[in-house]
Motif scaffolding. Sequence first.
Motif, PDB file in Angstrom:
ATOM      1  N   ILE A 122      24.879  28.149  44.214  1.00 20.59           N
ATOM      2  CA  ILE A 122      26.073  28.858  43.732  1.00 20.59           C
ATOM      3  C   ILE A 122      26.721  29.654  44.856  1.00 20.59           C
ATOM      4  CG2 ILE A 122      26.848  30.742  42.233  1.00 20.59           C
ATOM      5  CD1 ILE A 122      24.855  29.722  40.146  1.00 20.59           C
ATOM      6  N   VAL A 123      25.906  30.358  45.645  1.00 23.49           N
ATOM      7  CA  VAL A 123      26.433  31.162  46.745  1.00 23.49           C
ATOM      8  C   VAL A 123      27.123  30.270  47.787  1.00 23.49           C
ATOM      9  CG1 VAL A 123      25.803  32.649  48.687  1.00 23.49           C
ATOM     10  CG2 VAL A 123      24.792  33.050  46.435  1.00 23.49           C
ATOM     11  N   LEU A 124      26.463  29.208  48.209  1.00 22.97           N
ATOM     12  CA  LEU A 124      27.025  28.323  49.231  1.00 22.97           C
ATOM     13  C   LEU A 124      28.291  27.626  48.737  1.00 22.97           C
ATOM     14  CD1 LEU A 124      23.770  26.721  50.713  1.00 22.97           C
ATOM     15  CD2 LEU A 124      25.180  28.540  51.697  1.00 22.97           C
ATOM     16  N   MET A 125      28.279  27.178  47.483  1.00 18.43           N
ATOM     17  CA  MET A 125      29.433  26.475  46.940  1.00 18.43           C
ATOM     18  C   MET A 125      30.663  27.384  46.893  1.00 18.43           C
ATOM     19  SD  MET A 125      30.009  24.770  43.188  1.00 18.43           S
ATOM     20  CE  MET A 125      30.282  26.391  42.481  1.00 18.43           C
ATOM     21  N   ASN A 126      30.448  28.644  46.499  1.00 20.62           N
ATOM     22  CA  ASN A 126      31.574  29.570  46.398  1.00 20.62           C
ATOM     23  C   ASN A 126      32.087  30.000  47.768  1.00 20.62           C
ATOM     24  OD1 ASN A 126      32.219  30.500  43.443  1.00 20.62           O
ATOM     25  ND2 ASN A 126      30.003  30.245  43.539  1.00 20.62           N
ATOM     26  N   PHE A 127      31.200  30.125  48.743  1.00 19.43           N
ATOM     27  CA  PHE A 127      31.649  30.382  50.110  1.00 19.43           C
ATOM     28  C   PHE A 127      32.513  29.230  50.610  1.00 19.43           C
ATOM     29  CE2 PHE A 127      28.227  33.637  51.103  1.00 19.43           C
ATOM     30  CZ  PHE A 127      29.147  34.660  51.312  1.00 19.43           C
ATOM     31  N   PHE A 128      32.126  28.001  50.284  1.00 18.76           N
ATOM     32  CA  PHE A 128      32.898  26.827  50.694  1.00 18.76           C
ATOM     33  C   PHE A 128      34.277  26.840  50.042  1.00 18.76           C
ATOM     34  CE2 PHE A 128      34.287  22.488  49.715  1.00 18.76           C
ATOM     35  CZ  PHE A 128      34.367  21.963  50.995  1.00 18.76           C
ATOM     36  N   VAL A 129      34.330  27.146  48.732  1.00 16.31           N
ATOM     37  CA  VAL A 129      35.607  27.192  48.012  1.00 16.31           C
ATOM     38  C   VAL A 129      36.527  28.251  48.605  1.00 16.31           C
ATOM     39  CG1 VAL A 129      36.687  27.760  45.797  1.00 16.31           C
ATOM     40  CG2 VAL A 129      34.680  26.269  45.864  1.00 16.31           C
ATOM     41  N   ALA A 130      35.976  29.442  48.860  1.00 13.16           N
ATOM     42  CA  ALA A 130      36.784  30.537  49.402  1.00 13.16           C
ATOM     43  C   ALA A 130      37.299  30.235  50.802  1.00 13.16           C
ATOM     44  CB  ALA A 130      35.973  31.830  49.405  1.00 13.16           C
ATOM     45  N   ALA A 131      36.517  29.477  51.573  1.00 14.91           N
ATOM     46  CA  ALA A 131      36.890  29.198  52.961  1.00 14.91           C
ATOM     47  C   ALA A 131      37.840  28.011  53.094  1.00 14.91           C
ATOM     48  CB  ALA A 131      35.634  28.940  53.792  1.00 14.91           C
ATOM     49  N   ARG A 132      37.730  27.022  52.198  1.00 17.68           N
ATOM     50  CA  ARG A 132      38.464  25.775  52.379  1.00 17.68           C
ATOM     51  C   ARG A 132      39.756  25.685  51.565  1.00 17.68           C
ATOM     52  NH1 ARG A 132      37.589  22.797  56.598  1.00 17.68           N
ATOM     53  NH2 ARG A 132      38.214  20.942  55.396  1.00 17.68           N
ATOM     54  N   PHE A 133      39.870  26.441  50.472  1.00 17.33           N
ATOM     55  CA  PHE A 133      41.040  26.321  49.605  1.00 17.33           C
ATOM     56  C   PHE A 133      41.975  27.505  49.807  1.00 17.33           C
ATOM     57  CE2 PHE A 133      37.905  23.672  47.510  1.00 17.33           C
ATOM     58  CZ  PHE A 133      38.658  22.599  47.043  1.00 17.33           C
ATOM     59  N   PRO A 134      43.272  27.331  49.496  1.00 16.75           N
ATOM     60  CA  PRO A 134      44.193  28.471  49.528  1.00 16.75           C
ATOM     61  C   PRO A 134      43.705  29.569  48.579  1.00 16.75           C
ATOM     62  CG  PRO A 134      45.404  26.409  49.329  1.00 16.75           C
ATOM     63  CD  PRO A 134      43.959  26.074  49.167  1.00 16.75           C
ATOM     64  N   ARG A 135      44.073  30.804  48.879  1.00 17.32           N
ATOM     65  CA  ARG A 135      43.550  31.942  48.130  1.00 17.32           C
ATOM     66  C   ARG A 135      43.818  31.818  46.627  1.00 17.32           C
ATOM     67  NH1 ARG A 135      42.499  37.164  50.430  1.00 17.32           N
ATOM     68  NH2 ARG A 135      41.886  38.641  48.814  1.00 17.32           N
ATOM     69  N   LYS A 136      45.028  31.410  46.250  1.00 12.90           N
ATOM     70  CA  LYS A 136      45.367  31.306  44.834  1.00 12.90           C
ATOM     71  C   LYS A 136      44.514  30.262  44.135  1.00 12.90           C
ATOM     72  CE  LYS A 136      49.309  30.730  41.712  1.00 12.90           C
ATOM     73  NZ  LYS A 136      50.773  30.494  41.613  1.00 12.90           N
ATOM     74  N   VAL A 137      44.340  29.118  44.782  1.00 19.88           N
ATOM     75  CA  VAL A 137      43.527  28.040  44.201  1.00 19.88           C
ATOM     76  C   VAL A 137      42.062  28.467  44.126  1.00 19.88           C
ATOM     77  CG1 VAL A 137      42.755  25.658  44.479  1.00 19.88           C
ATOM     78  CG2 VAL A 137      45.110  26.285  45.047  1.00 19.88           C
ATOM     79  N   ALA A 138      41.563  29.086  45.191  1.00 18.52           N
ATOM     80  CA  ALA A 138      40.173  29.554  45.204  1.00 18.52           C
ATOM     81  C   ALA A 138      39.926  30.587  44.118  1.00 18.52           C
ATOM     82  CB  ALA A 138      39.839  30.137  46.576  1.00 18.52           C
ATOM     83  N   THR A 139      40.905  31.457  43.882  1.00 15.90           N
ATOM     84  CA  THR A 139      40.769  32.471  42.839  1.00 15.90           C
ATOM     85  C   THR A 139      40.616  31.824  41.465  1.00 15.90           C
ATOM     86  OG1 THR A 139      42.129  34.019  44.110  1.00 15.90           O
ATOM     87  CG2 THR A 139      41.860  34.485  41.779  1.00 15.90           C
ATOM     88  N   GLU A 140      41.410  30.792  41.199  1.00 13.50           N
ATOM     89  CA  GLU A 140      41.324  30.105  39.911  1.00 13.50           C
ATOM     90  C   GLU A 140      39.987  29.389  39.746  1.00 13.50           C
ATOM     91  OE1 GLU A 140      43.244  29.936  37.148  1.00 13.50           O
ATOM     92  OE2 GLU A 140      44.272  31.624  38.085  1.00 13.50           O
ATOM     93  N   ILE A 141      39.519  28.729  40.807  1.00 15.26           N
ATOM     94  CA  ILE A 141      38.247  28.000  40.727  1.00 15.26           C
ATOM     95  C   ILE A 141      37.091  28.965  40.500  1.00 15.26           C
ATOM     96  CG2 ILE A 141      36.614  26.577  42.022  1.00 15.26           C
ATOM     97  CD1 ILE A 141      38.999  25.302  43.434  1.00 15.26           C
ATOM     98  N   VAL A 142      37.045  30.038  41.299  1.00 15.58           N
ATOM     99  CA  VAL A 142      35.959  31.014  41.173  1.00 15.58           C
ATOM    100  C   VAL A 142      36.029  31.717  39.814  1.00 15.58           C
ATOM    101  CG1 VAL A 142      34.999  33.144  42.121  1.00 15.58           C
ATOM    102  CG2 VAL A 142      35.787  31.344  43.661  1.00 15.58           C
ATOM    103  N   GLY A 143      37.256  31.988  39.341  1.00 14.57           N
ATOM    104  CA  GLY A 143      37.408  32.641  38.040  1.00 14.57           C
ATOM    105  C   GLY A 143      36.879  31.791  36.902  1.00 14.57           C
ATOM    106  N   LYS A 144      37.200  30.502  36.919  1.00 16.09           N
ATOM    107  CA  LYS A 144      36.709  29.607  35.849  1.00 16.09           C
ATOM    108  C   LYS A 144      35.196  29.449  35.936  1.00 16.09           C
ATOM    109  CE  LYS A 144      40.657  28.821  33.966  1.00 16.09           C
ATOM    110  NZ  LYS A 144      41.390  29.864  34.729  1.00 16.09           N
ATOM    111  N   GLU A 145      34.672  29.418  37.134  1.00 13.48           N
ATOM    112  CA  GLU A 145      33.213  29.369  37.288  1.00 13.48           C
ATOM    113  C   GLU A 145      32.594  30.658  36.773  1.00 13.48           C
ATOM    114  OE1 GLU A 145      29.814  29.227  40.789  1.00 13.48           O
ATOM    115  OE2 GLU A 145      31.942  29.206  41.309  1.00 13.48           O
ATOM    116  N   GLY A 146      33.269  31.786  37.050  1.00 12.90           N
ATOM    117  CA  GLY A 146      32.774  33.080  36.593  1.00 12.90           C
ATOM    118  C   GLY A 146      32.680  33.162  35.083  1.00 12.90           C
TER     119      GLY A 146
END
Length: 278
Positions: free
Chosen positions: A158-182
């Motif tokens: 979970i930690v590694l996957m979310n670091f990858f999402v935050a680093a590779r996607f635009p901030r708005k897209v990463a926020t939506e992905i992390v939020g839905k996972e949350g």
Amino acid sequence: MKAKSLTRINILIVVSVLLCWYGRDASAALPKSTTIRASTTKEKSVSTELKQPPKWLEACNQLAPCTNILCSLAPLSTILHVSRSKSVGSLPLLPYSSMIANGFVWALYGHLAHLPNVKYANMVGIMLGSYYFKEWTAAAAASVSGAIIYHKLAITWIVLMNFFVAARFPRKVATEIVGKEGVFVFVLLFASPLSALKEVIANKSAAAIPLPFTVASTINCSLWSVVGLLLMNDFNIYFPSILGLLCAMIQLFLKGIYGDGVGSIKRQNSFEMMGQIA
């Protein structure tokens, strides 16, 4: 060893309070809501109109991060008992591993969405969840070592996957992905005591459901449901909070019916004796 353990606990509590206070001050500095009104002139000037929320709603917004930390502190007495007795009994590991994952995901979401009260409150959950996880695994029998490895692998993934999402996607897209996972991880955390549901019903004992955590979860989810729905208007905040509130109420219902087993048996026997006397 006992003195060292108490010192670590005191440090965690002090850090928790400081982070809660900092997050509260930082969130208070942000505008609650803005209404952009375009002018009819050729210059197209834009004015921002601030709307102050009701006092009771503002009070909920101030209390929500504090109850989040209270919720993280709730299992402390249970874990101290586990540490002293060197036995986990029927307590599952899932509430503590999911507390680490939930804290990380929502701290990252708070960072990406510019919500400091969400960010700092959940950083406390990461620290306390790690402490509970360590004490539980230290007291657990060797027979559950395989299950512990799976929990560690899940947290790491979970930690590694979310670091990858935050680093590779635009901030708005990463926020939506992390939020839905949350949303998923949050519900997992507050429903985790129900992992012992089969045992609770079979033994007619709710000893496996920690009462302090359940009560704190009810208060915490109630406040975040109100704040997320009426103030933030954020689906990722209010939807999992409402589901978490439902799970907490189910746990309270089971605790009220079955208790911890011994007391319930005594009450049942007393009722039977009264019936025989009558």
